[in-house]
Design an enzyme around this catalytic site. Structure first.
Site, mmCIF file in Angstrom:
data_model
loop_
_atom_site.group_PDB
_atom_site.id
_atom_site.type_symbol
_atom_site.label_atom_id
_atom_site.label_comp_id
_atom_site.label_asym_id
_atom_site.label_seq_id
_atom_site.Cartn_x
_atom_site.Cartn_y
_atom_site.Cartn_z
ATOM 1 N N LYS A 37 0.808 -1.215 0.000
ATOM 2 C CA LYS A 37 0.000 0.000 0.000
ATOM 3 C C LYS A 37 0.848 1.275 0.000
ATOM 4 C CE LYS A 37 -0.036 0.559 4.783
ATOM 5 N NZ LYS A 37 -0.576 0.851 6.057
ATOM 6 N N THR A 38 1.967 1.248 0.699
ATOM 7 C CA THR A 38 2.799 2.445 0.698
ATOM 8 C C THR A 38 3.287 2.729 -0.718
ATOM 9 O OG1 THR A 38 3.519 1.827 2.902
ATOM 10 C CG2 THR A 38 4.719 3.597 1.855
ATOM 11 N N ASP A 224 -3.519 7.307 5.229
ATOM 12 C CA ASP A 224 -3.005 5.963 5.427
ATOM 13 C C ASP A 224 -3.642 5.363 6.690
ATOM 14 O OD1 ASP A 224 -1.448 3.756 5.029
ATOM 15 O OD2 ASP A 224 0.317 4.589 6.023
ATOM 16 N N GLU A 225 -3.720 4.063 6.774
ATOM 17 C CA GLU A 225 -4.281 3.388 7.959
ATOM 18 C C GLU A 225 -5.638 3.983 8.337
ATOM 19 O OE1 GLU A 225 -2.837 0.788 9.062
ATOM 20 O OE2 GLU A 225 -0.641 1.026 9.047
ATOM 21 N N GLN A 255 -7.150 -5.117 10.094
ATOM 22 C CA GLN A 255 -6.043 -4.705 10.958
ATOM 23 C C GLN A 255 -6.444 -3.571 11.894
ATOM 24 O OE1 GLN A 255 -1.952 -4.771 9.226
ATOM 25 N NE2 GLN A 255 -3.046 -5.036 7.294
ATOM 26 N N ARG A 622 2.815 -10.723 9.958
ATOM 27 C CA ARG A 622 4.133 -10.078 9.999
ATOM 28 C C ARG A 622 5.205 -11.019 9.475
ATOM 29 N NH1 ARG A 622 2.481 -5.822 9.297
ATOM 30 N NH2 ARG A 622 0.551 -6.974 9.070
#
Length: 788
Positions: A37-38, A224-225, A255, A622
């Site tokens: 996504k970044t 973001d997020e 998340q 992760r």
DNA sequence: TGAGCGTCAATTAGC
DNA sequence: TTGACGCTCA
């Protein structure tokens, strides 16, 4: 310029490309873990600038952490070069601070406002309560602050709270405490973190002209997020982005793990309805983990209701099986994790590629002990630490006073630091006078002669403190003065340096070292400092070096706290969000530990449990190559021993995903409904109390045996000493020696339900040492052994 | 002023 | 069990 829009199709997968190039109209990017996504956000910004000719200063990208903002900026710089610097890429809070510094005067906020941290807030609240005559023993100031913070997350004012029915003392007092607290901050020219958002809302609501200015300016807003946004943040976005044209939000409802601090996933879930014509793009292709890990993660998360359906996939088929470590107790668990980590290191894995996660910080202690004992390089990942040291905060308080002498939290913090004979009584009188006159502490000190009750000596000392602050403020206000100069001067003039030197103890010299480091940090800040010029608002006044330095300290963590050398990372699951490691260990996979007891039973509802599940999903995802899960059959918690059933999340993972854990040879893998069997013999409460006495913890027998079958979790048959899902405290008690049976001889073979057949090597009362092939020597209580 | 002691509570934590 | 905190005494 390194960026060429025509290359995008070869740089991004089809969904990423769609997200990066979608124009006109609100956009929701559902970005699964590890889906790049970044990458999408940065390419999207670059594309806006290069392909659509949007000036970079018309772009606002907000994140939640400085780290995320830093990464984004860095990546954008690689694509756009210097132009990247013109875009506003920062956290919600930094953005708020920036806007409030420029425009805050409109709502009565001086541009030199200081930002209070938790300690400052607490101190301020205690003073407010004292002034109101509220007993801190009856009403916990921390709880008050938590409630105020919550109110601010929802954009509620004291007046809003006053309308609510109060059922307890705290709620009854809350509106007034909140009001007075805000008043105190206002007198001090201070804001807390919540204010950076809430006062920003206030600014926009009360001054439509200012809002319009920013609306016109920011043609594109990227978030973001997004699943972590709270009410206030959502409101700010709505105000800034209007109908949502130019609004792009990126997030993952799976998340969402910050509900407890005000985040509201509904912001994300209802985005398509809130913004008409919103485009939704799902990024489900994962570039991080093996398919096996993704399958495990999916097995856990798919049990949640009310989620946006998505399933991660990767071209990395298969992968190393999951490993389950079943340990006797938390120390055994820690040792075995440490052992496995050591094996990995020996096999050439980089320490930085290994991480150990736990649900609560309390679990970290034993782990750290084991790592230290095993001489494994490791670090506990937590927030800042350098700037949290008392002496560093003291010097920083002088710096903040230099900029804003009204800041009472800072004044009270250092009025007697180093000790200069201004005791509690004097401080109390100064405070009372300041409150009475409606002035700041430093101002009151300046009028020492008027303060009732101060003798000549106290007056003199108090006045010289005011003079000291005045000198620093004058220096800070001098054209061309630097942060380093003010810091240096503060260290000298305050007498801190002299005091540490006079003391001369190792500890004092250590502290001196730390404050000098802060001075050093200020100096190097000056070197890199160039007053910002905002391409979008050339008239905006650039902050001074000192102001910018202080803001950096307040809002940024330890930028300088670099990890020294390669280390294995130990951290909470929450802290792991956004990170990735080749090898991940997730410890404490037990009911009441994870999911945490607070999410179970009467404490938590469905939503709490769902959040634990998401946390588990975050933890699993992760891992890039391999995931190791561990649990302890027994665990000492708050001083007493508990036997926790295995985490339900283990039960959600299909058994085929697990490999064989050599250390727990009998436990091949894990199926549906993991369930607990208490050894072959019936184990009752009395027996459970046997032999847990030795405090070294290394010679206990395993009482609880986790075995697996395909049946859907039957109630533990051998009468569990506890309800299946709850933890049960069992007192440590030694066994009555009379009960120990004999009958075993050294050299004879015996059978144990978990370890198989072994050879007796030693006998010590009822404890028999047996060597089991492939397992090693175990000290086992005789009643769990059978002669063969 | 700081060491010592009793009490009390006990997820998670970014800015 | 640990730790944070407030209070007391030297």
């Amino acid at each position: 310029m390194a960026f060429d829009p025509s290359q995008l199709p070869s740089l991004l997968n089809p969904e990423q490309l769609r997200a990066a190039t979608h124009s006109d109209g609100p956009l929701l990017v559902l970005a699964g873990a590890g889906s790049g996504k970044t990458r999408v956000i940065t390419y999207r910004i670059a594309n806006l600038v290069v392909a659509h000719g949007i000036e970079p200063w018309r772009i606002l990208a907000v994140t939640f952490t400085n780290k995320a903002a830093g990464e984004m900026r860095e990546r954008l710089e690689r694509l756009l070069g210097y132009q990247a610097g013109e875009a506003w890429i920062s956290t919600f809070h930094s953005t708020g601070a920036r806007i409030l510094r420029r425009e805050g005067e409109a709502i009565g906020l001086p541009s030199s406002f200081v930002i209070y941290d938790e300690a400052d807030q607490l101190a301020e609240m205690k003073r407010v309560m004292k002034a109101m005559g509220v007993d801190p023993k009856l009403v916990d100031p921390r709880k008050v602050l938590a409630r105020i913070d919550d109110a601010k997350n929802h954009a509620r004012t004291p007046a809003d709270l006053a309308k609510r029915q109060a059922f307890d003392e705290l709620s009854r007092l809350l509106p007034e405490l909140y009001r007075r607290y805000q008043e105190a901050l206002s007198v001090a020219g201070a804001v807390d973190f919540g204010d950076l958002l809430m006062r920003w809302v206030e600014l926009f609501e009360e001054h439509p002209d200012i809002l319009r200015k920013y609306q016109n300016r920011f043609r594109h807003v990227l978030v973001d997020e997004f699943q972590d946004t709270n009410r206030v943040q959502y409101r700010l976005l709505q105000m800034l982005a209007g109908d949502g044209r130019g609004l792009c939000v990126v997030g993952d409802d799976d998340q969402a793990i910050y509900r407890w601090r005000g985040a509201d996933v509904t912001n994300l879930l209802s985005f398509p309805e809130d913004f008409e014509g919103a485009e939704v793009v799902k990024l489900e292709r994962n570039y991080r983990s093996t398919q096996l890990i993704l399958d495990a993660a999916h097995a856990v998360i798919s049990k949640n209701r009310d989620r946006m359906e998505k399933r991660l996939w990767t071209e990395e088929q298969g992968g190393a099986p999951l490993v389950l470590i079943v340990a006797r107790d938390e120390r055994d668990e820690a040792m075995r994790v440490a052992d496995q980590v050591r094996d990995l290191l020996r096999a050439g894995t980089e320490p930085a590629e290994i991480a150990v996660f736990y649900r609560t910080n309390a679990q970290s202690r034993v782990l750290e002990d084991a790592f230290r004992l095993g001489r494994i390089p490791h670090q506990i990942v937590r927030g800042r630490s350098f700037y949290d040291r008392a002496e560093v905060k003291d010097l920083a308080a002088y710096l903040r006073l230099a900029l804003n002498p009204r800041s009472n939290a800072d004044a009270l913090r250092v009025i007697n630091k180093p000790a200069r004979g201004i005791g509690d009584t004097t401080v109390g009188r100064v405070e009372a006078a300041a409150a009475e006159w409606g002035v700041s502490i430093v101002d009151a000190c300046r009028q020492a002669a008027q303060i009732p009750g101060l003798n000549a000596g106290a007056q003199g000392r108090v006045r010289s403190f005011a003079t000291l602050v005045g000198k620093l403020a004058a220096l800070a206000a001098t054209e061309g003065s630097t942060a380093g100069e003010v810091a240096e001067e503060a260290l000298q003039l305050s007498g801190m340096e002299a005091a540490f030197q006079t003391d001369g103890s190792d500890e004092a010299l250590d502290r001196l070292e730390n404050v000098r480091e802060l001075v050093g940090a200020a100096k190097s800040w000056d070197e890199g400092w160039t007053p910002e010029v905002d391409a979008g608002d050339p008239d905006a006044e650039a902050p001074m070096a000192l102001a910018a330095f202080l803001e950096q300290i307040s809002l940024l963590g330890d930028a300088d706290e670099k990890v020294q050398g390669p280390k294995v990372s130990l951290m909470t699951l929450h802290a792991s969000k956004g990170l990735e490691f080749e090898q991940v260990f997730l410890t404490g996979m037990e009911e009441t530990v994870f999911p945490h007891s607070r999410s179970l039973g009467e404490h938590g509802g469905e939503e709490e449990l769902a959040e634990e599940r998401r946390l588990c999903y975050v933890g699993f995802t992760r891992a890039k190559r391999r995931l190791v899960l561990s649990l302890a059959s027994s665990r000492v918690l708050f001083g007493d021993l508990r036997f926790n059933p295995p985490s339900r999340f283990l039960g959600d993972v299909p058994r085929e995903l697990f490999g064989i854990d050599a250390a727990t040879a009998r436990i091949p893998s894990r199926p549906q409904g993991i369930h607990v069997v208490y050894d072959e013999e019936e184990l009752d409460r009395e027996q459970a109390e046997i032999d847990l006495g030795d405090d070294d913890g290394f010679e206990e027998e395993v009482f609880v045996d986790y075995s697996f079958d395909q049946r859907p979790a039957p109630a533990p048959r051998a009468r569990p000493p506890t309800p299946p899902r709850g933890a049960m405290p069992i007192r440590r008690e030694r066994q009555d020696p009379a009960r120990s049976a004999g009958g075993f001889t050294i050299g004879s073979p015996v059978r144990h339900s978990a370890f198989g057949v072994g050879m007796v090597e030693g006998i010590d009362g009822d404890k028999i040492s047996v060597r089991f092939p492939g397992v090693g020597v175990k000290r086992v209580v005789d009643r769990f052994l059978q002669r063969v």
